[in-house]
Write an enzyme that holds these catalytic residues in place. Structure first.
Site, PDB file in Angstrom:
ATOM      1  N   ARG A  59       0.846  -1.188   0.000  1.00 13.00           N
ATOM      2  CA  ARG A  59       0.000   0.000   0.000  1.00 13.00           C
ATOM      3  C   ARG A  59       0.890   1.251   0.000  1.00 13.00           C
ATOM      4  O   ARG A  59       1.949   1.279   0.628  1.00 13.00           O
ATOM      5  CB  ARG A  59      -0.894   0.035   1.243  1.00 13.00           C
ATOM      6  CG  ARG A  59      -2.047  -0.972   1.200  1.00 13.00           C
ATOM      7  CD  ARG A  59      -3.084  -0.631   0.137  1.00 13.00           C
ATOM      8  NE  ARG A  59      -4.218  -1.546   0.153  1.00 13.00           N
ATOM      9  CZ  ARG A  59      -4.342  -2.612  -0.648  1.00 13.00           C
ATOM     10  NH1 ARG A  59      -3.399  -2.886  -1.536  1.00 13.00           N
ATOM     11  NH2 ARG A  59      -5.416  -3.370  -0.592  1.00 13.00           N
ATOM     12  N   HIS A  71      -0.817  -0.003  -9.789  1.00 11.48           N
ATOM     13  CA  HIS A  71      -1.493  -0.955  -8.892  1.00 11.48           C
ATOM     14  C   HIS A  71      -1.953  -2.192  -9.685  1.00 11.48           C
ATOM     15  O   HIS A  71      -3.138  -2.534  -9.699  1.00 11.48           O
ATOM     16  CB  HIS A  71      -2.691  -0.289  -8.191  1.00 11.48           C
ATOM     17  CG  HIS A  71      -3.062  -0.968  -6.906  1.00 11.48           C
ATOM     18  ND1 HIS A  71      -3.430  -0.287  -5.772  1.00 11.48           N
ATOM     19  CD2 HIS A  71      -3.124  -2.286  -6.576  1.00 11.48           C
ATOM     20  CE1 HIS A  71      -3.721  -1.148  -4.802  1.00 11.48           C
ATOM     21  NE2 HIS A  71      -3.533  -2.379  -5.278  1.00 11.48           N
TER      22      HIS A  71
END
Ligand code: NAP
Ligand code: GLV
Length: 306
Positions: free
Chosen positions: A221, A269
């Site tokens: 993250r 991502h």
């Protein structure tokens, strides 16, 4: 059984078709405000209004591995929370991380640069022993990555909260072992969940403890990493490069220095995507287990946040 689907990042059609085929006795609907409360929710980052309309959920299925966004919401009490457990993501993560580690080890960027400049120059091979890889988080994805890296004979160390027994991987456990783990790491791979204990864990202090000329691969993250601290360590040369699949704000704001930094490789991502077919198969099995009152792998412990 009523299943409500509320995922903000994916077209619903393939999910509806797949869930209805796998669970013919269930009514599966894409959530609309005003719908009757459901028994089971299948979600990715739903709005708070969704939860506020769900007083009787028995189970919540998150169609990703990370539940940090979910944990930040006000969830209905009593519902079991289940995250994805691999479901085809581990092999993707292993290929992404091995690709990044090998690109650094084999100096692909420098070779590309030479070739563009018309220079035919072979580089001296480096000793693998000088390239220990440290994997932060030895869960479903971290363990798979650690095992994959071993097949290329890199020394692999791992850091986790509880002790692990992964053959060939030297384990470091808990906060007190972190400085030692970092001091032995040339390539740092972050596969921790985002929790209050791990937010900002990649910062000036921790990154400074890595071996000089280290590389950082963040596939967990964006909020694990303090962006300015990475930039400062890249400028000082202590960190030689970073591969970042995740950012604090996604999409990355257009004026962010990461976009054009020569030592940062960015991906949007995509290191391990949710696979519809595998995910529906896993959720279907787990719904049956939940309905039987059984334990399921991947059930989230709300206290620890993952
Ligand atoms: P997991 O199975 O829950 O593994 C988490 C690991 O982190 C465990 O080994 C856990 O230790 C360790 N850990 C947690 N808190 C810690 C702490 N404070 N100190 C040390 N170790 C700690 O999770 P996973 O399925 O491998 O997924 C990991 C993360 O990857 C997800 O949370 C998500 O953020 C990220 N992810 C990213 C993508 C992407 O496309 N970029 C895709 C999927 C997942 P214990 O084993 O001792 O509990
Ligand atoms: C993706 O980031 C996931 O958590 O599955």
């Amino acid at each position: 059984m009523n299943i409500s689907f509320c995922c903000t990042n994916t077209p619903p059609e393939p999910w509806l078709v797949g869930l209805r085929a796998a669970l013919p006795g269930a009514q599966v609907l894409v959530w609309q405000p005003g719908d009757a409360p459901a028994d089971v929710a299948v979600v990715w980052m739903p709005p708070q209004a969704f939860w506020d309309a769900q007083p009787r959920l028995r189970a919540i299925f998150n169609i990703g591995a990370g539940v940090d966004a979910l944990m930040a919401q006000r969830l209905p009490r009593g519902a079991r929370i289940v995250r994805l457990d691999d479901a085809g993501m581990a092999v993707q993560m292993a290929e992404y991380v091995c690709h990044a580690v090998i690109a650094y080890f084999r100096e692909w960027a420098a070779i590309d640069h030479d070739i563009r400049a018309g220079i035919w120059r072979a580089r001296e091979p480096e000793a693998r022993a000088d390239w220990p890889v440290g994997v932060m988080g030895l869960g479903v994805l971290g363990e798979r990555v650690a095992r994959a890296l071993q097949t290329f004979e890199f020394p692999v160390n791992g850091w986790s909260l509880s002790p692990k027994a992964i053959e060939g991987v030297r384990g470091f456990v808990g906060a007190e072992a972190l400085p030692d783990f970092l001091a032995q790491t040339r390539v740092l791979v972050n596969l921790l969940p985002l929790t209050p204990a791990t937010e900002n864990i990649l910062n000036r202090d921790t990154l400074s403890r890595l071996r000089p000329g280290a590389f950082v691969i963040n596939v967990a993250r964006g909020r694990h990493l303090v962006d300015e601290d990475l930039l400062a360590l890249l400028a000082s040369g202590h960190v030689a490069g970073a591969t970042l699949d995740v950012c604090r704000t996604e999409p990355l704001p257009s004026d962010h220095p990461f976009w054009r930094h020569p030592q940062i490789r960015l991906t949007p991502h995509t290191s391990a995507r949710t696979l519809v077919v595998d995910t529906i198969a896993q959720i279907t099995r787990k719904i049956a287990a939940v309905e039987r009152g059984e334990a399921v792998v991947g059930e989230v412990n709300a206290q620890r946040g993952y």
